[in-house]
Design a protein around this motif. Structure first.
Motif, PDB file in Angstrom:
ATOM      1  N   ASN A   1       0.981  -0.661  -0.547  1.00  0.00           N
ATOM      2  CA  ASN A   1       0.022   0.212   0.133  1.00  0.00           C
ATOM      3  C   ASN A   1       0.593   0.913  -0.249  1.00  0.00           C
ATOM      4  OD1 ASN A   1       1.005  -0.251   2.472  1.00  0.00           O
ATOM      5  ND2 ASN A   1      -0.945  -0.083   3.627  1.00  0.00           N
ATOM      6  N   TRP A   2       1.773   0.746  -0.925  1.00  0.00           N
ATOM      7  CA  TRP A   2       3.311   2.833  -0.628  1.00  0.00           C
ATOM      8  C   TRP A   2       2.072   3.354  -1.242  1.00  0.00           C
ATOM      9  CZ3 TRP A   2       3.558   5.345  -4.889  1.00  0.00           C
ATOM     10  CH2 TRP A   2       4.145   4.082  -6.022  1.00  0.00           C
ATOM     11  N   GLU A   3       1.417   3.236  -2.000  1.00  0.00           N
ATOM     12  CA  GLU A   3       0.639   4.842  -3.136  1.00  0.00           C
ATOM     13  C   GLU A   3       0.367   5.923  -1.515  1.00  0.00           C
ATOM     14  OE1 GLU A   3       0.163   1.569  -3.972  1.00  0.00           O
ATOM     15  OE2 GLU A   3       0.118   2.165  -6.100  1.00  0.00           O
ATOM     16  N   GLU A   4      -0.795   4.780  -0.654  1.00  0.00           N
ATOM     17  CA  GLU A   4      -1.674   5.065   0.633  1.00  0.00           C
ATOM     18  C   GLU A   4      -0.459   6.104   1.271  1.00  0.00           C
ATOM     19  OE1 GLU A   4      -3.716   3.792   4.288  1.00  0.00           O
ATOM     20  OE2 GLU A   4      -3.770   2.154   2.845  1.00  0.00           O
ATOM     21  N   GLN A   5       0.105   5.350   1.543  1.00  0.00           N
ATOM     22  CA  GLN A   5       1.842   5.326   2.567  1.00  0.00           C
ATOM     23  C   GLN A   5       1.699   6.666   2.194  1.00  0.00           C
ATOM     24  OE1 GLN A   5       4.420   2.926   4.944  1.00  0.00           O
ATOM     25  NE2 GLN A   5       2.946   1.286   3.612  1.00  0.00           N
ATOM     26  N   ALA A   6       2.423   6.675   1.410  1.00  0.00           N
ATOM     27  CA  ALA A   6       3.340   8.025  -0.248  1.00  0.00           C
ATOM     28  C   ALA A   6       3.161   9.434   0.423  1.00  0.00           C
ATOM     29  CB  ALA A   6       3.225   8.338  -0.930  1.00  0.00           C
ATOM     30  N   ILE A   7       1.119   9.560   0.911  1.00  0.00           N
ATOM     31  CA  ILE A   7      -0.553  10.871   1.418  1.00  0.00           C
ATOM     32  C   ILE A   7       0.007  10.661   2.565  1.00  0.00           C
ATOM     33  CG2 ILE A   7      -0.539  11.269  -0.882  1.00  0.00           C
ATOM     34  CD1 ILE A   7      -3.043  10.036  -0.360  1.00  0.00           C
ATOM     35  N   ARG A   8       0.214  10.092   3.514  1.00  0.00           N
ATOM     36  CA  ARG A   8      -0.356   9.761   5.199  1.00  0.00           C
ATOM     37  C   ARG A   8       0.819  10.958   5.545  1.00  0.00           C
ATOM     38  NH1 ARG A   8       0.315   3.701   7.123  1.00  0.00           N
ATOM     39  NH2 ARG A   8      -1.742   3.094   5.652  1.00  0.00           N
ATOM     40  N   PRO A   9      -0.352  11.740   6.521  1.00  0.00           N
ATOM     41  CA  PRO A   9       1.190  12.423   7.421  1.00  0.00           C
ATOM     42  C   PRO A   9       1.651  11.432   8.252  1.00  0.00           C
ATOM     43  CG  PRO A   9      -0.935  12.829   8.120  1.00  0.00           C
ATOM     44  CD  PRO A   9      -1.402  11.565   7.080  1.00  0.00           C
ATOM     45  N   PHE A  10       3.042  12.008   9.342  1.00  0.00           N
ATOM     46  CA  PHE A  10       3.259  11.338   9.785  1.00  0.00           C
ATOM     47  C   PHE A  10       3.681  11.913  11.572  1.00  0.00           C
ATOM     48  CE2 PHE A  10       8.184  11.659  11.382  1.00  0.00           C
ATOM     49  CZ  PHE A  10       8.336  10.325  11.222  1.00  0.00           C
ATOM     50  N   ALA A  11       2.719  10.970  11.691  1.00  0.00           N
ATOM     51  CA  ALA A  11       2.264  11.220  13.231  1.00  0.00           C
ATOM     52  C   ALA A  11       3.543  10.813  13.892  1.00  0.00           C
ATOM     53  CB  ALA A  11       0.742  10.300  13.348  1.00  0.00           C
ATOM     54  N   LYS A  12       4.252  10.478  13.441  1.00  0.00           N
ATOM     55  CA  LYS A  12       5.308  10.521  14.397  1.00  0.00           C
ATOM     56  C   LYS A  12       6.541  11.958  15.000  1.00  0.00           C
ATOM     57  CE  LYS A  12       5.940   5.783  15.999  1.00  0.00           C
ATOM     58  NZ  LYS A  12       6.372   4.478  14.954  1.00  0.00           N
ATOM     59  N   VAL A  13       6.361  13.134  13.975  1.00  0.00           N
ATOM     60  CA  VAL A  13       6.413  13.815  14.239  1.00  0.00           C
ATOM     61  C   VAL A  13       6.375  14.297  15.448  1.00  0.00           C
ATOM     62  CG1 VAL A  13       4.360  15.525  13.593  1.00  0.00           C
ATOM     63  CG2 VAL A  13       7.673  16.287  12.942  1.00  0.00           C
ATOM     64  N   LYS A  14       5.983  13.796  16.343  1.00  0.00           N
ATOM     65  CA  LYS A  14       5.328  14.914  17.520  1.00  0.00           C
ATOM     66  C   LYS A  14       6.325  14.318  18.156  1.00  0.00           C
ATOM     67  CE  LYS A  14       2.380  10.847  19.865  1.00  0.00           C
ATOM     68  NZ  LYS A  14       3.550  10.414  19.063  1.00  0.00           N
ATOM     69  N   ASP A  15       7.285  13.154  18.021  1.00  0.00           N
ATOM     70  CA  ASP A  15       8.818  12.887  18.775  1.00  0.00           C
ATOM     71  C   ASP A  15       9.813  13.135  18.548  1.00  0.00           C
ATOM     72  OD1 ASP A  15       6.997  11.042  20.717  1.00  0.00           O
ATOM     73  OD2 ASP A  15       7.033   9.534  18.710  1.00  0.00           O
ATOM     74  N   HIS A  16       9.783  13.962  17.545  1.00  0.00           N
ATOM     75  CA  HIS A  16      11.064  14.966  16.779  1.00  0.00           C
ATOM     76  C   HIS A  16      11.917  15.757  17.418  1.00  0.00           C
ATOM     77  CE1 HIS A  16      14.237  16.309  13.566  1.00  0.00           C
ATOM     78  NE2 HIS A  16      13.508  15.441  12.935  1.00  0.00           N
ATOM     79  N   VAL A  17      13.342  15.750  17.754  1.00  0.00           N
ATOM     80  CA  VAL A  17      13.977  16.490  18.933  1.00  0.00           C
ATOM     81  C   VAL A  17      14.183  17.750  18.639  1.00  0.00           C
ATOM     82  CG1 VAL A  17      16.022  15.878  17.756  1.00  0.00           C
ATOM     83  CG2 VAL A  17      16.216  16.752  20.102  1.00  0.00           C
ATOM     84  N   LEU A  18      13.579  18.271  17.296  1.00  0.00           N
ATOM     85  CA  LEU A  18      14.075  19.872  16.900  1.00  0.00           C
ATOM     86  C   LEU A  18      12.491  19.915  16.804  1.00  0.00           C
ATOM     87  CD1 LEU A  18      17.032  19.490  14.693  1.00  0.00           C
ATOM     88  CD2 LEU A  18      17.017  19.646  16.830  1.00  0.00           C
ATOM     89  N   LEU A  19      11.417  19.290  16.793  1.00  0.00           N
ATOM     90  CA  LEU A  19      10.335  20.235  16.527  1.00  0.00           C
ATOM     91  C   LEU A  19       9.855  21.457  17.533  1.00  0.00           C
ATOM     92  CD1 LEU A  19       6.906  20.058  14.743  1.00  0.00           C
ATOM     93  CD2 LEU A  19       6.298  18.709  16.674  1.00  0.00           C
ATOM     94  N   PRO A  20      10.287  21.860  18.622  1.00  0.00           N
ATOM     95  CA  PRO A  20      10.001  22.346  19.462  1.00  0.00           C
ATOM     96  C   PRO A  20      10.681  24.421  18.738  1.00  0.00           C
ATOM     97  CG  PRO A  20      10.308  20.836  20.912  1.00  0.00           C
ATOM     98  CD  PRO A  20      10.742  20.841  19.157  1.00  0.00           C
ATOM     99  N   GLN A  21      11.817  23.815  18.000  1.00  0.00           N
ATOM    100  CA  GLN A  21      12.477  25.068  17.481  1.00  0.00           C
ATOM    101  C   GLN A  21      12.245  25.714  16.004  1.00  0.00           C
ATOM    102  OE1 GLN A  21      15.399  22.508  18.808  1.00  0.00           O
ATOM    103  NE2 GLN A  21      14.273  23.931  20.336  1.00  0.00           N
ATOM    104  N   ALA A  22      10.774  24.369  15.541  1.00  0.00           N
ATOM    105  CA  ALA A  22      11.081  23.948  13.696  1.00  0.00           C
ATOM    106  C   ALA A  22       9.542  25.145  13.622  1.00  0.00           C
ATOM    107  CB  ALA A  22      10.940  23.183  13.428  1.00  0.00           C
TER     108      ALA A  22
END
Length: 264
Positions: free
Chosen positions: A171-192
């Protein structure tokens, strides 16, 4: 930002120096026939060549975007290599990794990025978060930043956990347009705080031609798998996944902006 693509250099591994135990895939510090030290990623490790493909594509996408990544090279291991290795686990790994592996130039004297010690500016933080959302890179958390400080600059390493769609092709086509939920754990998100501006700049750089040039760097032998899909079809899926994801980047940017708001 016109990055010319050259074929990656190929080196022969001449000496296994030491295992780097902090990586899940048992990477090693090794010396090659050009006299340099490399962090060697083995095709015989747990995730096999898929981790090497993710490492190569992720690293070269980062480079295309002007981010700092150690030089990536192909690293040949011949059949005699590692016969003198005493550790049985390492010997097995070396045996199953004969042929073409991947290595990154070793940044001697670098230290692991620590968010408590070093604050990254909003533009650079936004660039890295955007790229990791594109690549679906789950491995840039506080626990494991996969970034190094070297000569007072931030360097990105270890993209082997990216592109996780390729662990199941259906199901790569479906995965290609999914949001990236794990971004909430990204170490640099607070500065981004500059994600929207980054989005328009990076979409202009990562044209379909640029993506295809990067995907074309992947060796044929790494694309040969048990699934019923041919090497050419598999290469096309990698290109199409990224091209589709870039075209619908608003989806993952919106998710990242939302995740950031709930953090700060």
């Amino acid at each position: 930002m016109n990055h010319q693509y050259y074929p990656l250099r190929t080196v022969q591994v001449t000496r296994y120096v030491t295992p780097l135990r902090e990586g899940g895939s048992l990477p090693a510090l090794a010396e090659a026939d050009d006299g340099f030290l490399y962090v060697l990623k083995f095709r015989g490790a747990g995730q096999g060549v898929k981790a090497l493909i993710a490492e190569l594509i992720g690293g070269e996408v980062a480079r295309a975007l002007g981010l700092k990544v150690p030089e990536i090279v192909f690293a040949g291991l011949d059949t005699d290599f590692g016969r003198t290795e005493g550790d049985e686990e390492i010997q097995d790994l070396l045996k199953s990794s004969v042929g073409l592996n991947l290595a990154l130039h070793y940044l001697s004297g670098s230290v692991t990025y620590d968010p408590v010690v070093t604050t990254i500016d909003p533009v650079l933080a936004s660039k890295i978060v955007w790229m990791d959302c594109l690549l679906t890179n789950v491995d840039r958390t506080v626990r494991n930043t996969n970034m190094l400080m070297w000569h007072q600059e931030l360097w990105l390493i270890d993209h082997g956990a990216s592109l996780y769609f390729h662990h199941s092709w259906d199901n790569w086509e479906e995965q290609a347009i999914r949001p990236f939920a794990k971004v909430k754990d990204h170490v640099l998100l607070p500065q981004a705080s500059e994600l929207e501006a980054t989005d328009s700049a990076f979409r202009a750089i990562l044209t379909p031609e640029r993506i295809r040039a990067i995907v074309d760097m992947v060796p044929e032998e790494w694309l040969d798998g048990p699934e019923t899909i041919t090497v050419a079809e598999r290469r096309e899926v990698y290109a199409q996944f990224l091209i589709t994801r870039i075209a619908s980047s608003a989806i993952f940017v919106k998710e990242a902006v939302y995740a950031r708001k709930s953090l700060i």
